[in-house]
Design a protein around this motif. Sequence first.
Motif, PDB file in Angstrom:
ATOM      1  N   VAL A  27       0.856  -1.168   0.000  1.00 15.42           N
ATOM      2  CA  VAL A  27       0.000   0.000   0.000  1.00 15.42           C
ATOM      3  C   VAL A  27       0.902   1.231   0.000  1.00 15.42           C
ATOM      4  O   VAL A  27       1.810   1.333   0.823  1.00 15.42           O
ATOM      5  CB  VAL A  27      -0.915   0.019   1.244  1.00 15.42           C
ATOM      6  CG1 VAL A  27      -1.759   1.269   1.280  1.00 15.42           C
ATOM      7  CG2 VAL A  27      -1.785  -1.223   1.271  1.00 15.42           C
ATOM      8  N   GLU A  28       0.636   2.116  -0.931  1.00 11.68           N
ATOM      9  CA  GLU A  28       1.452   3.325  -1.009  1.00 11.68           C
ATOM     10  C   GLU A  28       1.126   4.240   0.163  1.00 11.68           C
ATOM     11  O   GLU A  28      -0.033   4.514   0.453  1.00 11.68           O
ATOM     12  CB  GLU A  28       1.183   4.051  -2.321  1.00 11.68           C
ATOM     13  CG  GLU A  28       2.120   5.197  -2.570  1.00 11.68           C
ATOM     14  CD  GLU A  28       1.907   5.822  -3.917  1.00 11.68           C
ATOM     15  OE1 GLU A  28       2.021   7.052  -3.997  1.00 11.68           O
ATOM     16  OE2 GLU A  28       1.616   5.098  -4.878  1.00 11.68           O
ATOM     17  N   LYS A  29       2.159   4.714   0.807  1.00 11.34           N
ATOM     18  CA  LYS A  29       1.993   5.598   1.948  1.00 11.34           C
ATOM     19  C   LYS A  29       1.663   6.994   1.439  1.00 11.34           C
ATOM     20  O   LYS A  29       2.323   7.516   0.560  1.00 11.34           O
ATOM     21  CB  LYS A  29       3.295   5.607   2.755  1.00 11.34           C
ATOM     22  CG  LYS A  29       3.182   6.202   4.102  1.00 11.34           C
ATOM     23  CD  LYS A  29       4.466   5.989   4.875  1.00 11.34           C
ATOM     24  CE  LYS A  29       4.348   6.571   6.252  1.00 11.34           C
ATOM     25  NZ  LYS A  29       5.578   6.445   6.992  1.00 11.34           N
ATOM     26  N   LYS A  30       0.620   7.609   1.988  1.00  7.97           N
ATOM     27  CA  LYS A  30       0.174   8.911   1.517  1.00  7.97           C
ATOM     28  C   LYS A  30       0.619  10.052   2.427  1.00  7.97           C
ATOM     29  O   LYS A  30       0.688  11.187   1.986  1.00  7.97           O
ATOM     30  CB  LYS A  30      -1.348   8.935   1.401  1.00  7.97           C
ATOM     31  CG  LYS A  30      -1.883   8.009   0.348  1.00  7.97           C
ATOM     32  CD  LYS A  30      -3.377   8.121   0.241  1.00  7.97           C
ATOM     33  CE  LYS A  30      -3.900   7.172  -0.818  1.00  7.97           C
ATOM     34  NZ  LYS A  30      -5.326   7.325  -1.029  1.00  7.97           N
ATOM     35  N   TYR A  31       0.906   9.747   3.680  1.00  9.34           N
ATOM     36  CA  TYR A  31       1.199  10.806   4.643  1.00  9.34           C
ATOM     37  C   TYR A  31       2.469  10.508   5.431  1.00  9.34           C
ATOM     38  O   TYR A  31       2.825   9.359   5.649  1.00  9.34           O
ATOM     39  CB  TYR A  31       0.044  10.975   5.633  1.00  9.34           C
ATOM     40  CG  TYR A  31      -1.261  11.330   4.965  1.00  9.34           C
ATOM     41  CD1 TYR A  31      -1.504  12.619   4.516  1.00  9.34           C
ATOM     42  CD2 TYR A  31      -2.247  10.372   4.763  1.00  9.34           C
ATOM     43  CE1 TYR A  31      -2.700  12.952   3.887  1.00  9.34           C
ATOM     44  CE2 TYR A  31      -3.441  10.692   4.135  1.00  9.34           C
ATOM     45  CZ  TYR A  31      -3.654  11.982   3.706  1.00  9.34           C
ATOM     46  OH  TYR A  31      -4.827  12.306   3.072  1.00  9.34           O
ATOM     47  N   ILE A  68       1.055  18.643  16.403  1.00 10.56           N
ATOM     48  CA  ILE A  68       0.872  17.536  15.475  1.00 10.56           C
ATOM     49  C   ILE A  68       0.923  18.056  14.042  1.00 10.56           C
ATOM     50  O   ILE A  68       0.193  18.973  13.677  1.00 10.56           O
ATOM     51  CB  ILE A  68      -0.462  16.818  15.734  1.00 10.56           C
ATOM     52  CG1 ILE A  68      -0.466  16.250  17.147  1.00 10.56           C
ATOM     53  CG2 ILE A  68      -0.695  15.729  14.695  1.00 10.56           C
ATOM     54  CD1 ILE A  68      -1.808  15.725  17.592  1.00 10.56           C
ATOM     55  N   ILE A  69       1.822  17.464  13.233  1.00 11.37           N
ATOM     56  CA  ILE A  69       1.997  17.877  11.843  1.00 11.37           C
ATOM     57  C   ILE A  69       1.758  16.668  10.947  1.00 11.37           C
ATOM     58  O   ILE A  69       2.355  15.612  11.152  1.00 11.37           O
ATOM     59  CB  ILE A  69       3.424  18.415  11.607  1.00 11.37           C
ATOM     60  CG1 ILE A  69       3.696  19.606  12.510  1.00 11.37           C
ATOM     61  CG2 ILE A  69       3.627  18.784  10.146  1.00 11.37           C
ATOM     62  CD1 ILE A  69       5.143  20.064  12.515  1.00 11.37           C
ATOM     63  N   ILE A  70       0.890  16.843   9.955  1.00 13.29           N
ATOM     64  CA  ILE A  70       0.617  15.793   8.969  1.00 13.29           C
ATOM     65  C   ILE A  70       0.945  16.364   7.596  1.00 13.29           C
ATOM     66  O   ILE A  70       0.487  17.443   7.237  1.00 13.29           O
ATOM     67  CB  ILE A  70      -0.849  15.340   9.023  1.00 13.29           C
ATOM     68  CG1 ILE A  70      -1.197  14.840  10.419  1.00 13.29           C
ATOM     69  CG2 ILE A  70      -1.114  14.260   7.974  1.00 13.29           C
ATOM     70  CD1 ILE A  70      -2.667  14.546  10.620  1.00 13.29           C
ATOM     71  N   ILE A  71       1.746  15.620   6.808  1.00 18.73           N
ATOM     72  CA  ILE A  71       2.186  16.098   5.507  1.00 18.73           C
ATOM     73  C   ILE A  71       1.683  15.160   4.418  1.00 18.73           C
ATOM     74  O   ILE A  71       1.907  13.951   4.478  1.00 18.73           O
ATOM     75  CB  ILE A  71       3.724  16.171   5.429  1.00 18.73           C
ATOM     76  CG1 ILE A  71       4.280  17.063   6.548  1.00 18.73           C
ATOM     77  CG2 ILE A  71       4.190  16.696   4.086  1.00 18.73           C
ATOM     78  CD1 ILE A  71       5.181  16.364   7.481  1.00 18.73           C
ATOM     79  N   ASP A  72       1.016  15.722   3.415  1.00 15.94           N
ATOM     80  CA  ASP A  72       0.608  14.972   2.225  1.00 15.94           C
ATOM     81  C   ASP A  72       1.854  14.856   1.345  1.00 15.94           C
ATOM     82  O   ASP A  72       2.336  15.851   0.789  1.00 15.94           O
ATOM     83  CB  ASP A  72      -0.509  15.722   1.506  1.00 15.94           C
ATOM     84  CG  ASP A  72      -1.025  14.999   0.285  1.00 15.94           C
ATOM     85  OD1 ASP A  72      -0.237  14.301  -0.390  1.00 15.94           O
ATOM     86  OD2 ASP A  72      -2.221  15.140  -0.014  1.00 15.94           O
ATOM     87  N   ILE A  73       2.400  13.658   1.208  1.00 19.80           N
ATOM     88  CA  ILE A  73       3.675  13.446   0.523  1.00 19.80           C
ATOM     89  C   ILE A  73       3.631  13.920  -0.920  1.00 19.80           C
ATOM     90  O   ILE A  73       4.497  14.683  -1.362  1.00 19.80           O
ATOM     91  CB  ILE A  73       4.086  11.955   0.581  1.00 19.80           C
ATOM     92  CG1 ILE A  73       4.333  11.536   2.027  1.00 19.80           C
ATOM     93  CG2 ILE A  73       5.321  11.697  -0.278  1.00 19.80           C
ATOM     94  CD1 ILE A  73       4.547  10.056   2.217  1.00 19.80           C
ATOM     95  N   LYS A  74       2.632  13.482  -1.659  1.00 25.99           N
ATOM     96  CA  LYS A  74       2.551  13.808  -3.080  1.00 25.99           C
ATOM     97  C   LYS A  74       2.449  15.323  -3.298  1.00 25.99           C
ATOM     98  O   LYS A  74       3.155  15.896  -4.123  1.00 25.99           O
ATOM     99  CB  LYS A  74       1.346  13.089  -3.695  1.00 25.99           C
ATOM    100  CG  LYS A  74       1.253  13.189  -5.188  1.00 25.99           C
ATOM    101  CD  LYS A  74       0.102  12.345  -5.715  1.00 25.99           C
ATOM    102  CE  LYS A  74       0.005  12.434  -7.207  1.00 25.99           C
ATOM    103  NZ  LYS A  74      -1.095  11.627  -7.731  1.00 25.99           N
ATOM    104  N   LYS A  75       1.586  15.954  -2.546  1.00 22.49           N
ATOM    105  CA  LYS A  75       1.378  17.399  -2.681  1.00 22.49           C
ATOM    106  C   LYS A  75       2.632  18.175  -2.275  1.00 22.49           C
ATOM    107  O   LYS A  75       3.000  19.159  -2.915  1.00 22.49           O
ATOM    108  CB  LYS A  75       0.185  17.842  -1.849  1.00 22.49           C
ATOM    109  CG  LYS A  75      -0.343  19.200  -2.185  1.00 22.49           C
ATOM    110  CD  LYS A  75      -1.588  19.472  -1.363  1.00 22.49           C
ATOM    111  CE  LYS A  75      -2.674  20.025  -2.246  1.00 22.49           C
ATOM    112  NZ  LYS A  75      -3.887  20.330  -1.499  1.00 22.49           N
TER     113      LYS A  75
END
Length: 84
Positions: A27-31, A68-75
């Motif tokens: 499963v590709e990791k998104k975050y 808490i920091i969440i990063i959208d990898i692709k974006k």
Amino acid sequence: MNEIDPKTPLWKLTVEEFLEVSKKLTVEKKYEYGLKGLAKILGCSVSKASEIKASGILNEAIIQNGNIIIIDIKKALQLFGKNK
């Protein structure tokens, strides 16, 4: 390709069948999370990742609530690539 019987022993699969099964499992990791995650995405140190985050370049890709920091990898990669 034909459907593979789940009861088939692994050693009876061809390489092609094994690769097909393994693709379904990954499963590709998104975050990513936190400054360490941002540093991992960009391939830099945590301090440099903090500088980049503070510059505002990646604001559209980052969600922050308190510490808490969440990063959208692709974006994040798209935004970082656009900035010169």
